[in-house]
Design an enzyme around this catalytic site. Structure first.
Site, PDB file in Angstrom:
ATOM      1  N   THR A  98       0.907  -1.286   0.520  1.00  0.00           N
ATOM      2  CA  THR A  98       0.001   0.179   0.154  1.00  0.00           C
ATOM      3  C   THR A  98       0.755   1.247   0.493  1.00  0.00           C
ATOM      4  O   THR A  98       1.669   0.860   0.856  1.00  0.00           O
ATOM      5  CB  THR A  98      -1.017   0.107   1.958  1.00  0.00           C
ATOM      6  OG1 THR A  98      -1.508  -1.585   1.021  1.00  0.00           O
ATOM      7  CG2 THR A  98      -1.577   1.531   1.182  1.00  0.00           C
ATOM      8  N   LYS A 173      -7.703   1.978  -3.275  1.00  0.00           N
ATOM      9  CA  LYS A 173      -7.531   1.047  -1.933  1.00  0.00           C
ATOM     10  C   LYS A 173      -8.024   2.803  -0.431  1.00  0.00           C
ATOM     11  O   LYS A 173      -8.408   3.022   0.345  1.00  0.00           O
ATOM     12  CB  LYS A 173      -6.448   1.035  -1.893  1.00  0.00           C
ATOM     13  CG  LYS A 173      -5.579   0.797  -0.203  1.00  0.00           C
ATOM     14  CD  LYS A 173      -5.648  -0.675   0.345  1.00  0.00           C
ATOM     15  CE  LYS A 173      -5.408  -1.015   1.971  1.00  0.00           C
ATOM     16  NZ  LYS A 173      -5.401  -1.710   2.800  1.00  0.00           N
ATOM     17  N   LYS A 248      -1.137   4.706   8.440  1.00  0.00           N
ATOM     18  CA  LYS A 248      -0.114   4.433   7.103  1.00  0.00           C
ATOM     19  C   LYS A 248      -2.342   5.263   6.122  1.00  0.00           C
ATOM     20  O   LYS A 248      -1.076   5.998   4.996  1.00  0.00           O
ATOM     21  CB  LYS A 248       0.171   3.591   7.122  1.00  0.00           C
ATOM     22  CG  LYS A 248       0.743   3.703   6.048  1.00  0.00           C
ATOM     23  CD  LYS A 248       1.464   1.965   5.495  1.00  0.00           C
ATOM     24  CE  LYS A 248       1.923   2.050   4.176  1.00  0.00           C
ATOM     25  NZ  LYS A 248       1.846   0.853   3.689  1.00  0.00           N
TER      26      LYS A 248
HETATM   27  P1  NAD Z   1       5.997  -5.945   6.961  1.00  0.00           P
HETATM   28  O1  NAD Z   1       6.061  -5.319   8.192  1.00  0.00           O
HETATM   29  O2  NAD Z   1       5.087  -7.173   8.172  1.00  0.00           O
HETATM   30  O3  NAD Z   1       6.362  -6.672   5.537  1.00  0.00           O
HETATM   31  C1  NAD Z   1       6.591  -6.063   5.072  1.00  0.00           C
HETATM   32  C2  NAD Z   1       8.252  -6.925   4.483  1.00  0.00           C
HETATM   33  O4  NAD Z   1       8.563  -6.285   3.251  1.00  0.00           O
HETATM   34  C3  NAD Z   1       9.528  -6.545   5.514  1.00  0.00           C
HETATM   35  O5  NAD Z   1       9.571  -7.889   6.110  1.00  0.00           O
HETATM   36  C4  NAD Z   1      10.716  -6.300   4.870  1.00  0.00           C
HETATM   37  O6  NAD Z   1      12.152  -6.272   5.676  1.00  0.00           O
HETATM   38  C5  NAD Z   1      10.338  -6.276   3.985  1.00  0.00           C
HETATM   39  N1  NAD Z   1      10.887  -5.516   2.833  1.00  0.00           N
HETATM   40  C6  NAD Z   1      11.474  -4.116   3.587  1.00  0.00           C
HETATM   41  N2  NAD Z   1      11.884  -4.157   2.032  1.00  0.00           N
HETATM   42  C7  NAD Z   1      11.993  -5.418   1.318  1.00  0.00           C
HETATM   43  C8  NAD Z   1      13.306  -5.110   0.316  1.00  0.00           C
HETATM   44  N3  NAD Z   1      14.591  -4.090  -0.405  1.00  0.00           N
HETATM   45  N4  NAD Z   1      13.243  -6.421   0.053  1.00  0.00           N
HETATM   46  C9  NAD Z   1      12.686  -7.364   0.560  1.00  0.00           C
HETATM   47  N5  NAD Z   1      12.512  -7.749   1.676  1.00  0.00           N
HETATM   48  C10 NAD Z   1      12.216  -6.187   1.884  1.00  0.00           C
HETATM   49  O7  NAD Z   1       3.954  -5.435   6.688  1.00  0.00           O
HETATM   50  P2  NAD Z   1       2.621  -5.949   6.368  1.00  0.00           P
HETATM   51  O8  NAD Z   1       2.262  -6.253   7.300  1.00  0.00           O
HETATM   52  O9  NAD Z   1       3.419  -7.902   5.464  1.00  0.00           O
HETATM   53  O10 NAD Z   1       2.400  -5.253   5.319  1.00  0.00           O
HETATM   54  C11 NAD Z   1       2.972  -5.233   3.665  1.00  0.00           C
HETATM   55  C12 NAD Z   1       2.103  -4.176   2.850  1.00  0.00           C
HETATM   56  O11 NAD Z   1       0.674  -4.387   2.866  1.00  0.00           O
HETATM   57  C13 NAD Z   1       1.947  -3.046   3.087  1.00  0.00           C
HETATM   58  O12 NAD Z   1       2.077  -1.571   2.650  1.00  0.00           O
HETATM   59  C14 NAD Z   1       1.341  -2.750   4.038  1.00  0.00           C
HETATM   60  O13 NAD Z   1       0.325  -1.166   4.457  1.00  0.00           O
HETATM   61  C15 NAD Z   1      -0.499  -3.555   3.146  1.00  0.00           C
HETATM   62  N6  NAD Z   1      -0.972  -3.759   4.088  1.00  0.00           N
HETATM   63  C16 NAD Z   1      -1.084  -4.634   5.269  1.00  0.00           C
HETATM   64  C17 NAD Z   1      -2.015  -4.798   6.060  1.00  0.00           C
HETATM   65  C18 NAD Z   1      -1.875  -5.606   7.544  1.00  0.00           C
HETATM   66  O14 NAD Z   1      -3.154  -6.389   7.809  1.00  0.00           O
HETATM   67  N7  NAD Z   1      -0.449  -6.268   7.619  1.00  0.00           N
HETATM   68  C19 NAD Z   1      -3.297  -5.232   5.361  1.00  0.00           C
HETATM   69  C20 NAD Z   1      -3.676  -4.464   4.072  1.00  0.00           C
HETATM   70  C21 NAD Z   1      -2.487  -4.045   3.407  1.00  0.00           C
END
Ligand code: NAD
Length: 299
Positions: A98, A173, A248
């Protein structure tokens, strides 16, 4: 078809596992070594680096926290090769993070300039949706690229909507979550007002859930315990959807509102309210916990 899946966090790991379970050839990577080990232990093929995973890949999926992370990974940092430089020619880049609409458009432009295809495909449905492959995908990009991605997205989700051209998945979104934030606050204010007027939670629920006040924030995410037994209010506001994540998304809404000049006063007020909420204990509570702040701050 070789697929690289980068970002194996709360959302990415279960999504990558579902993709692999559906028979796709998936190689994962995360910059956090512990996340790579968890993925390996879960049976996912993993690489030593992002570029290793993406080298020669036909599809590159990213699921990061921020737009800056997506753009840095696409381009490469400090002279290192980026994902765009190592993927197979004409590869399909799908960013599920997102991020801001303009960042998504910048990612599309970079991919196109490198001779690749690209989609923004943010999700709703949270970790439970990621685990159960019931996510909703909102997708921006060309018709052709959308059709090419559909089987992959359907392996990770239940509903896949093509919203239009580059960036319009993110636009959908951000608009949806702004509605959600405003309606969750409105529902919480109504319950506190009802309490002060002597109205029971159940009576207000029974009326509003069958009347024009009906909305998801009331009928699924009811902010008081009782009327909807599965809502976070019944488990001390454990998320669900954490205040930090709502804050966020409202930051992205604020960015879009100021870029477009829309008179979105309710959206901006919701942003201010959730910014305060997420600066305190609301950071890790479900965003429906805003009702406790409203109650505490009522005279
Ligand atoms: P998270 O922090 O658990 O996971 C993101 C991962 O990306 C981390 O483990 C980080 O180390 C990794 N990362 C960052 N840069 C990287 C790179 N260059 N190469 C490889 N890995 C890399 O976050 P999440 O909760 O999984 O959310 C991910 C996305 O989804 C966000 O944008 C969030 O806003 C969106 N989202 C989350 C939810 C939720 O309920 N968690 C719901 C809808 C949308």
């Amino acid at each position: 078809m070789k697929t690289a899946f980068l970002g194996l966090g709360h959302m990415g790991l279960p999504m990558a596992k579902n993709l692999a379970a559906a028979g796709h050839e998936v190689t994962g990577f995360d910059v956090i070594p512990a996340a790579v080990e968890t993925a390996r232990a879960a049976g996912l093929a993993v690489a030593e680096s992002g570029t290793d995973a993406a080298t020669g890949a036909d599809v590159v999926i990213t699921m990061f926290q921020t737009g800056a992370q997506v753009l840095d990974a696409y381009r490469g940092e400090g002279g290192a090769a980026g994902l765009l430089g190592v993927a197979a020619s004409g590869a399909l880049f799908i960013d599920c993070s997102t991020i801001a609409v303009d960042e998504a458009r910048a990612a599309h432009a970079l991919a196109e300039a490198a001779g690749h295809r690209s989609l923004d495909a943010p999700v709703s449905g949270g970790v439970v949706g990621a685990e159960n492959a019931t996510l909703a995908f909102m997708v921006g990009g060309s018709d052709e690229d959308f059709e090419a991605a559909r089987p992959l997205l359907e392996a990770m989700g239940r509903r896949v909507v093509h919203c239009g051209g580059a960036g319009l998945g993110q636009a959908a979104k951000v608009c949806n979550n702004m509605i959600l934030a405003v309606s969750q606050i409105a529902v919480a204010e109504a319950f506190v007002l009802g309490e002060r007027l002597g109205l029971s939670h159940q009576a207000l629920f029974d009326v509003a859930s069958n009347a024009s006040g009906q909305c998801w924030a009331l009928t699924t995410n009811c902010p008081v315990p009782g009327p909807v037994p599965t809502s976070p209010a019944n488990r001390d506001y454990q998320p669900g959807f954490a205040g930090a994540l709502m804050n966020k998304d409202l930051g992205l809404a604020e960015h879009a509102i100021s870029a477009t000049g829309v008179d979105a006063r309710m959206g901006m007020l919701a942003r201010a309210i959730y910014q305060d909420f997420a600066a305190g204990e609301g950071v890790s509570q479900d965003f429906s916990g805003i009702i406790n702040t409203i109650r505490a701050e009522s005279a």
